[in-house]
Design a protein around this motif. Structure first.
Motif, short mmCIF file in Angstrom:
data_model
loop_
_atom_site.label_atom_id
_atom_site.label_comp_id
_atom_site.label_asym_id
_atom_site.label_seq_id
_atom_site.Cartn_x
_atom_site.Cartn_y
_atom_site.Cartn_z
N LEU A 241 30.53 73.31 4.83
CA LEU A 241 30.56 74.76 4.58
C LEU A 241 29.45 75.14 3.61
CD1 LEU A 241 34.43 75.28 4.07
CD2 LEU A 241 33.14 75.25 6.22
N PRO A 242 28.19 75.03 4.03
CA PRO A 242 27.09 75.32 3.09
C PRO A 242 27.05 76.76 2.62
CG PRO A 242 26.27 75.04 5.33
CD PRO A 242 27.69 74.62 5.34
N CYS A 243 27.63 77.67 3.39
CA CYS A 243 27.69 79.07 2.96
C CYS A 243 28.60 79.24 1.76
CB CYS A 243 28.14 79.97 4.10
SG CYS A 243 29.70 79.46 4.87
N VAL A 244 29.49 78.29 1.53
CA VAL A 244 30.38 78.30 0.36
C VAL A 244 29.69 77.64 -0.83
CG1 VAL A 244 32.53 77.37 -0.58
CG2 VAL A 244 32.50 78.38 1.70
N GLU A 245 29.08 76.49 -0.58
CA GLU A 245 28.48 75.72 -1.67
C GLU A 245 27.20 76.35 -2.21
OE1 GLU A 245 28.78 71.29 -1.44
OE2 GLU A 245 29.19 71.69 0.67
N ASP A 246 26.41 76.94 -1.33
CA ASP A 246 25.14 77.54 -1.75
C ASP A 246 24.93 78.84 -0.99
OD1 ASP A 246 22.60 78.15 -2.64
OD2 ASP A 246 21.61 76.47 -1.62
N PRO A 247 25.67 79.89 -1.34
CA PRO A 247 25.58 81.13 -0.57
C PRO A 247 24.20 81.77 -0.59
CG PRO A 247 26.98 81.42 -2.52
CD PRO A 247 26.72 79.95 -2.38
N SER A 248 23.50 81.72 -1.72
CA SER A 248 22.18 82.35 -1.77
C SER A 248 21.18 81.58 -0.92
CB SER A 248 21.69 82.46 -3.21
OG SER A 248 21.54 81.19 -3.81
N GLY A 249 21.25 80.25 -0.96
CA GLY A 249 20.35 79.46 -0.13
C GLY A 249 20.64 79.63 1.35
N TYR A 250 21.91 79.71 1.69
CA TYR A 250 22.31 79.92 3.09
C TYR A 250 21.84 81.29 3.56
CZ TYR A 250 25.45 79.54 7.17
OH TYR A 250 25.96 79.45 8.44
N ALA A 251 22.06 82.30 2.72
CA ALA A 251 21.63 83.66 3.08
C ALA A 251 20.12 83.73 3.24
CB ALA A 251 22.10 84.65 2.03
N ALA A 252 19.39 82.97 2.44
CA ALA A 252 17.93 82.97 2.55
C ALA A 252 17.49 82.48 3.93
CB ALA A 252 17.31 82.10 1.45
N LEU A 253 18.20 81.46 4.47
CA LEU A 253 17.88 80.99 5.82
C LEU A 253 18.19 82.07 6.85
CD1 LEU A 253 19.20 77.30 5.75
CD2 LEU A 253 16.85 78.11 5.51
N LEU A 254 19.34 82.74 6.68
CA LEU A 254 19.68 83.83 7.61
C LEU A 254 18.66 84.96 7.53
CD1 LEU A 254 23.56 84.32 7.35
CD2 LEU A 254 22.27 82.90 8.93
N ASN A 255 18.29 85.33 6.31
CA ASN A 255 17.35 86.44 6.14
C ASN A 255 16.00 86.12 6.75
OD1 ASN A 255 19.37 87.80 4.80
ND2 ASN A 255 18.59 87.34 2.75
N GLY A 256 15.55 84.88 6.58
CA GLY A 256 14.29 84.49 7.19
C GLY A 256 14.35 84.57 8.70
N PHE A 257 15.49 84.16 9.27
CA PHE A 257 15.67 84.22 10.72
C PHE A 257 15.72 85.66 11.20
CE2 PHE A 257 18.64 83.65 14.47
CZ PHE A 257 17.70 83.02 15.28
N ILE A 258 16.45 86.51 10.46
CA ILE A 258 16.52 87.93 10.81
C ILE A 258 15.14 88.55 10.84
CG2 ILE A 258 17.27 90.17 9.88
CD1 ILE A 258 19.86 88.74 8.97
N THR A 259 14.31 88.18 9.89
CA THR A 259 12.93 88.70 9.85
C THR A 259 12.11 88.19 11.01
OG1 THR A 259 13.01 88.89 7.42
CG2 THR A 259 10.82 88.79 8.47
N ARG A 260 12.21 86.88 11.29
CA ARG A 260 11.39 86.28 12.35
C ARG A 260 11.70 86.86 13.72
NH1 ARG A 260 12.62 81.69 9.52
NH2 ARG A 260 14.04 80.85 11.11
N ILE A 261 12.97 87.17 13.97
CA ILE A 261 13.32 87.68 15.30
C ILE A 261 13.26 89.21 15.36
CG2 ILE A 261 14.77 85.66 15.77
CD1 ILE A 261 17.24 87.44 15.31
N GLY A 262 12.91 89.84 14.24
CA GLY A 262 12.80 91.30 14.23
C GLY A 262 14.13 92.01 14.41
N HIS A 263 15.19 91.41 13.87
CA HIS A 263 16.52 92.01 14.09
C HIS A 263 16.75 93.24 13.22
CE1 HIS A 263 20.49 91.89 15.75
NE2 HIS A 263 21.10 91.78 14.58
N LEU A 264 16.07 93.31 12.10
CA LEU A 264 16.19 94.46 11.21
C LEU A 264 14.80 95.01 10.96
CD1 LEU A 264 18.08 96.18 9.39
CD2 LEU A 264 17.58 94.55 7.55
N THR A 265 14.55 96.25 11.40
CA THR A 265 13.22 96.81 11.26
C THR A 265 13.22 97.96 10.26
OG1 THR A 265 13.67 98.29 13.14
CG2 THR A 265 12.58 96.19 13.61
#
Length: 265
Positions: A241-265
């Protein structure tokens, strides 16, 4: 925060929605033995403007606990019903463990609902039928507390395991209805998505924890590699459950992915 009670096939699913109604959707699906609160820690780290949808899987949290066993088809249909009821299209679907299996099944069944997915600490096939049958028999005869210590060892890395921060998650697991837990175990036992997942063609991020004893990194990597063009990220010294142990690090991976796929403009 908006709370929805969505019923499919006489099962009522508890759903929580936040963010702008017209924002791009990020939908989260939790793991066996947890509730939608699995994702609480990462939400403050996500960018504004997203429409966040989380739900309790059948048998868990505030959703109904229908008689088991459950099938993966039913779990996928539950997620599909939530999407249809809330007019979701082109979502980024984030699934952890069995939630990641739901993501794969939904992407195969209803590609119109999912434009991208995050397969976190999951696989196309997890464990063996005998492993899950043993787990089912244990919770049915001895209750959830009988397996909670061993589950904590599989869930968390060495830096988190045994700390006070672990206790709420052990409490959450032990509060899970044994019938709901066993029902989802049966769904996992009957699932092998290697062939259908290999036919998927959508943006995919895989996330694994280096100390995950439930879905080891090589298992996650193998599944993610079935999808051409996918990305794989390993979070070190973390468990299932890495989203529990390191929520900011996990979110950083999600945010990078969101940016790369252009999901939020």
């Amino acid at each position: 925060m908006t709370i929805h009670q969505i019923t499919r096939d006489a099962v009522t699913l508890h759903v929580e929605e936040s963010g702008p109604a017209d924002g791009p959707v990020v939908m989260f699906s939790n793991s066996l033995g947890t509730t939608l609160h699995l994702w609480d820690g990462i939400l403050p780290h996500l960018p504004a403007g997203l429409r966040i949808i989380r739900y309790d899987m059948r048998g868990h949290g505030k959703s109904n606990v229908p008689p088991g066993p459950y099938s993966m088809g039913a779990l996928v249909a539950d997620a599909e019903a939530i999407c249809d009821a809330l007019a979701v299209k082109e979502a980024l679907f984030v699934g952890l463990s069995v939630g990641g299996m739901v993501a794969q099944g939904l992407a195969v069944k209803r590609h119109d609902l999912i434009r991208a997915m995050v397969l976190s600490n999951t696989a196309a096939k997890i464990g063996t039928p005998q492993l899950w049958q043993d787990r089912i028999e244990m919770v049915q005869t001895k209750g959830m507390a009988a397996l909670s210590d061993s589950v904590m060892e599989r869930w968390f890395g060495r830096d988190f395991h045994g700390t006070p921060a672990m206790q709420p998650w052990q409490t959450m697991l032990e509060a899970t209805n044994p019938a709901g837990y066993a029902g989802v175990c049966a769904a996992i036992a009957g699932t092998d998505f290697y062939t259908p997942t290999s036919g998927l063609r959508l943006s995919t991020l895989g996330i694994a924890g280096s100390e995950d004893r439930a879905t080891p990194p090589d298992l996650v990597r193998e599944t993610v590699a079935l999808i051409p063009g996918s990305d794989f990220q390993l979070m070190r010294r973390l468990g299932h459950l890495p989203c529990v142990e390191d929520p900011s690090g996990y979110a950083a991976l999600l945010n990078g992915f969101i940016t790369r796929i252009g999901h939020l403009t």
